[in-house]
Design an enzyme around this catalytic site. Structure first.
Site, PDB file in Angstrom:
ATOM      1  N   CYS A 134       0.824  -1.217   0.000  1.00 46.93           N
ATOM      2  CA  CYS A 134       0.000   0.000   0.000  1.00 46.93           C
ATOM      3  C   CYS A 134       0.854   1.262   0.000  1.00 46.93           C
ATOM      4  CB  CYS A 134      -0.934   0.023   1.206  1.00 46.93           C
ATOM      5  SG  CYS A 134      -2.201  -1.273   1.205  1.00 46.93           S
ATOM      6  N   ARG A 135       1.399   1.613   1.152  1.00 46.02           N
ATOM      7  CA  ARG A 135       2.082   2.898   1.308  1.00 46.02           C
ATOM      8  C   ARG A 135       3.455   2.944   0.656  1.00 46.02           C
ATOM      9  NH1 ARG A 135       1.632   2.946   7.672  1.00 46.02           N
ATOM     10  NH2 ARG A 135       1.907   0.734   7.212  1.00 46.02           N
TER      11      ARG A 135
END
Length: 166
Positions: free
Chosen positions: A15-16
């Site tokens: 994700c990040r």
């Protein structure tokens, strides 16, 4: 000229951190500095090794003109601590996990400290919707712009000396 190497780290590397890798790489390329940086991402856990980024991270990046679909998740490796000038963690839990793996490492930084100057954690959007990914993108964009400015314009980084950011 020595390239500055940056490793963005989150928990699962889907994700990040892949979004941060994509944002920083895109900004460096737009600024004509792509050849000055080696950018990668990793996770503190191994749950998603070999997987592409979360479909929502891919969609967010695509919405902003970037393609991160070719990235593959990997877990941080012991030699990463020596191989990268900067290891930039998305939250305090990631920082703690990294420091547990290499207590002597001096190149571990919280993204919110190094890139934003706010000390904030970049929240994990995994359990939320698309709006959470957009909010993370906005923080990553702001921080990566500042980080690129700091590293790209700094005369020490041009000479290959990155001690000012370690």
């Amino acid at each position: 000229m020595k390239r500055i190497s940056i490793l963005f780290v989150c928990m699962g590397n889907i994700c990040r951190s892949p979004l941060a890798e994509g944002v920083f790489s895109h900004l460096a390329k737009e600024a004509g500095h792509a050849d000055r940086f080696l950018v990668d991402s990793a996770g503190t856990g191994s749950w998603h090794q070999g997987d592409e980024p979360d479909r929502r991270s891919i969609a967010t990046a695509r919405h902003h003109g970037m393609d991160i679909s070719g990235q593959r998740a990997r877990r941080i490796r012991k030699h990463d601590f020596a191989d990268f000038d900067l290891i930039v963690a998305m939250d305090r839990d990631n920082v703690a996990a990294l420091r547990a793996l290499d207590p002597q490492a001096r190149n571990i930084h919280l993204f919110g400290d190094l890139a934003l100057g706010s000390g904030e954690d970049i929240p994990d959007p995994y359990y939320g919707g698309a709006d959470g990914f957009e909010a993370v993108y906005a923080r990553l964009l702001a921080g990566c712009r500042k980080l690129l400015s700091m590293l790209g314009d700094d005369s020490a980084s041009r000479s290959g000396n990155t001690s000012s950011v370690r």
